[in-house]
Design a protein around this motif. Structure first.
Motif, mmCIF file in Angstrom:
data_model
loop_
_atom_site.group_PDB
_atom_site.id
_atom_site.type_symbol
_atom_site.label_atom_id
_atom_site.label_comp_id
_atom_site.label_asym_id
_atom_site.label_seq_id
_atom_site.Cartn_x
_atom_site.Cartn_y
_atom_site.Cartn_z
ATOM 1 N N VAL A 8 35.199 85.124 93.873
ATOM 2 C CA VAL A 8 35.150 86.440 93.225
ATOM 3 C C VAL A 8 33.809 87.071 93.574
ATOM 4 O O VAL A 8 32.765 86.450 93.433
ATOM 5 N N ALA A 9 33.832 88.305 94.007
ATOM 6 C CA ALA A 9 32.606 88.956 94.483
ATOM 7 C C ALA A 9 31.652 89.361 93.355
ATOM 8 O O ALA A 9 30.457 89.489 93.587
ATOM 9 N N ASP A 10 32.164 89.573 92.167
ATOM 10 C CA ASP A 10 31.337 90.101 91.084
ATOM 11 C C ASP A 10 30.419 89.052 90.475
ATOM 12 O O ASP A 10 30.776 87.887 90.335
ATOM 13 N N ILE A 11 29.244 89.514 90.072
ATOM 14 C CA ILE A 11 28.287 88.671 89.355
ATOM 15 C C ILE A 11 28.723 88.594 87.892
ATOM 16 O O ILE A 11 29.248 89.549 87.337
ATOM 17 N N PHE A 12 28.486 87.445 87.261
ATOM 18 C CA PHE A 12 28.758 87.304 85.832
ATOM 19 C C PHE A 12 27.621 86.537 85.182
ATOM 20 O O PHE A 12 26.832 85.887 85.848
ATOM 21 N N HIS A 13 27.549 86.635 83.848
ATOM 22 C CA HIS A 13 26.539 85.920 83.072
ATOM 23 C C HIS A 13 27.203 84.775 82.314
ATOM 24 O O HIS A 13 28.255 84.950 81.709
ATOM 25 N N LEU A 14 26.572 83.617 82.369
ATOM 26 C CA LEU A 14 27.027 82.449 81.624
ATOM 27 C C LEU A 14 25.862 82.001 80.743
ATOM 28 O O LEU A 14 24.780 81.708 81.244
ATOM 29 N N THR A 15 26.105 81.983 79.439
ATOM 30 C CA THR A 15 25.088 81.567 78.478
ATOM 31 C C THR A 15 25.541 80.265 77.845
ATOM 32 O O THR A 15 26.641 80.189 77.301
ATOM 33 N N ILE A 16 24.699 79.247 77.940
ATOM 34 C CA ILE A 16 25.028 77.941 77.376
ATOM 35 C C ILE A 16 24.224 77.769 76.088
ATOM 36 O O ILE A 16 23.010 77.941 76.071
ATOM 37 N N ILE A 17 24.928 77.434 75.022
ATOM 38 C CA ILE A 17 24.379 77.442 73.663
ATOM 39 C C ILE A 17 24.197 76.040 73.110
ATOM 40 O O ILE A 17 25.071 75.191 73.271
ATOM 41 N N ALA A 119 38.638 90.749 81.647
ATOM 42 C CA ALA A 119 39.249 91.582 82.680
ATOM 43 C C ALA A 119 39.082 90.975 84.070
ATOM 44 O O ALA A 119 39.978 91.057 84.901
ATOM 45 N N THR A 120 37.926 90.364 84.325
ATOM 46 C CA THR A 120 37.662 89.829 85.666
ATOM 47 C C THR A 120 38.066 88.364 85.827
ATOM 48 O O THR A 120 38.302 87.916 86.943
ATOM 49 N N HIS A 121 38.131 87.627 84.728
ATOM 50 C CA HIS A 121 38.492 86.200 84.764
ATOM 51 C C HIS A 121 39.556 85.910 83.707
ATOM 52 O O HIS A 121 39.330 85.116 82.782
ATOM 53 N N PRO A 122 40.726 86.538 83.792
ATOM 54 C CA PRO A 122 41.727 86.406 82.727
ATOM 55 C C PRO A 122 42.328 85.013 82.590
ATOM 56 O O PRO A 122 42.898 84.688 81.551
ATOM 57 N N ALA A 123 42.193 84.191 83.607
ATOM 58 C CA ALA A 123 42.791 82.855 83.560
ATOM 59 C C ALA A 123 41.768 81.771 83.231
ATOM 60 O O ALA A 123 41.977 80.605 83.537
#
Length: 170
Positions: A8-17, A119-123
């Motif tokens: 997937v070309a788009d950047i995303f943010h992942l926050t680990i808590i 919307a970008t990672h529905p699965a």
């Protein structure tokens, strides 16, 4: 973390808590998550140990559920526009490890995502893995890329009906 999936070309943010156990000590984390949500429109997922349950169904045994312990957490989820990603596997992710008469089970670990993530990672899936020696179950976050030619079905989340703007919008 700012990340990019190889397919997937788009950047995303992942926050680990890893949230503190005490309510007062979790407040700065909730504030940080709110600030991040307000300042970013990037797809985002927040995953980890929140050290709080969201409903009575997320606990077995121990002292009775007290909603006042969940209110700030639920408020943060709403303020950040996050949706629970659900899970596969065992319902509870933590146990106090005590004997059968005093054991307590809770779902303290979860994955939450904003609308842009959905919307970008529905699965996206979260799986509660088996834990042999820890008091928490590890979480497995999987991003399943849906081919563009795949049939995309409309998804309806019951939590939408609880939003005050739902009926006027519909």
């Amino acid at each position: 973390m700012e990340m990019k999936h190889v397919e997937v070309a788009d950047i995303f943010h992942l926050t680990i808590i890893y949230a503190k156990c005490m309510i007062d000590m979790r407040r700065p984390l909730w504030g940080s998550l709110r600030a991040k949500a307000q300042s970013s429109s990037t797809p985002g997922c927040v995953i980890g140990d929140f050290n709080v349950i969201a409903s009575i169904e997320e606990k077995i045994c121990g002292i009775p559920y007290q909603i006042n312990k969940s209110l700030e957490f639920l408020s943060m989820i709403e303020d950040c526009g996050l949706t629970n990603l659900g899970y596969y596997g065992h319902r509870y992710t933590w146990s106090n490890g005590k004997g059968t008469c005093s054991i307590v089970w809770k779902r303290l670990d979860r994955g939450l995502a904003n609308d842009n993530w959905l919307a970008t990672h529905p699965a996206t899936t979260i799986t509660h893995l088996a834990s042999a020696s820890l008091d928490h179950s590890p979480l497995l976050l999987a991003l399943h890329v849906i081919p563009d030619n795949a049939i995309k079905y409309f998804k309806f989340l019951n939590c939408w009906t609880e939003n005050a703007s739902f009926l006027p919008l519909v």
